[in-house]
Design an enzyme around this catalytic site. Structure first.
Site, PDB file in Angstrom:
ATOM      1  N   HIS A  17     -57.254  56.599 -32.427  1.00 33.05           N
ATOM      2  CA  HIS A  17     -58.131  56.992 -31.309  1.00 33.05           C
ATOM      3  C   HIS A  17     -59.491  56.321 -31.443  1.00 33.05           C
ATOM      4  O   HIS A  17     -60.041  55.799 -30.465  1.00 33.05           O
ATOM      5  CB  HIS A  17     -58.330  58.515 -31.284  1.00 33.05           C
ATOM      6  N   LYS A  41     -50.624  74.725 -24.811  1.00 30.11           N
ATOM      7  CA  LYS A  41     -50.419  74.209 -26.163  1.00 30.11           C
ATOM      8  C   LYS A  41     -51.106  75.102 -27.187  1.00 30.11           C
ATOM      9  O   LYS A  41     -52.072  75.788 -26.881  1.00 30.11           O
ATOM     10  CB  LYS A  41     -50.969  72.785 -26.286  1.00 30.11           C
ATOM     11  N   ARG A  90     -49.542  52.472 -28.473  1.00 28.14           N
ATOM     12  CA  ARG A  90     -49.130  52.175 -29.848  1.00 28.14           C
ATOM     13  C   ARG A  90     -47.948  51.231 -29.876  1.00 28.14           C
ATOM     14  O   ARG A  90     -47.764  50.492 -30.833  1.00 28.14           O
ATOM     15  CB  ARG A  90     -48.777  53.458 -30.593  1.00 28.14           C
ATOM     16  N   SER A 128     -51.365  61.980 -33.973  1.00 25.73           N
ATOM     17  CA  SER A 128     -51.887  63.298 -34.348  1.00 25.73           C
ATOM     18  C   SER A 128     -50.773  64.174 -34.919  1.00 25.73           C
ATOM     19  O   SER A 128     -50.986  64.907 -35.884  1.00 25.73           O
ATOM     20  CB  SER A 128     -52.520  63.976 -33.136  1.00 25.73           C
TER      21      SER A 128
END
Length: 161
Positions: A17, A41, A90, A128
């Site tokens: 990030h 979440k 990514r 993460s």
């Protein structure tokens, strides 16, 4: 002035990030790292904690600020008078979902342009979720997250044991 928004849950904020934010800060006049508050979440860190950790990690970048939002990203862009969405990729597996989001965002807010930045190859495997998984098993995450985030992750998992 060109303002870009880099949004995400950032739970936790990783070196990947930080790579995207740093590179975006060289391309745009202002970059807002916008932490999404998603009530569905169960995050490791609260929105406020994530914002503080991101601010610590980006403190040397003068044109970067940290904020939070709920709801649609395009509504947040309008509110901030921003027209650029920054997204990190990514790998190829990220592209399809990100492309669909970019197209939906542009359909809802035609002024919005999404700029994709490829994560530096040395950081492309970091996520993460993997950081949390490694930390939950007592692994060292120092090479994957900024120093302040590392300390906070370690403290969170130490307090759970």
């Amino acid at each position: 002035m060109k303002t870009a928004v880099y949004s995400g849950s950032f739970d936790p904020f990783t070196n990947g990030h930080l790579d995207i934010v740093t590179r975006a800060s060289a391309l745009f006049d202002q970059v807002i790292v916008a932490v999404l508050h998603n009530p569905s979440k169960r995050p490791l860190f609260s929105v406020d904690e994530r914002m503080q950790l991101i601010a610590a990690a980006t403190q040397g970048l003068g044109n970067v600020s940290v904020d939070s939002f709920q709801g649609l990203l395009v509504d947040y862009l309008r509110q901030q008078r921003a027209s650029v969405i920054v997204r990190g990729l990514r790998g190829v597996s990220d592209l399809e979902g990100e492309l669909h989001m970019a197209q939906m965002n542009q359909a809802m807010y035609p002024a919005a342009e999404t700029v994709f930045l490829a994560t530096s190859p040395a950081l492309s495997y970091i996520s993460s979720s993997l950081v949390k998984d490694v930390a939950s098993h007592g692994g060292n995450v120092a090479g994957f997250v900024p120093a302040a985030v590392c300390r906070a992750v370690q403290a969170k998992f130490a307090s759970r044991q």
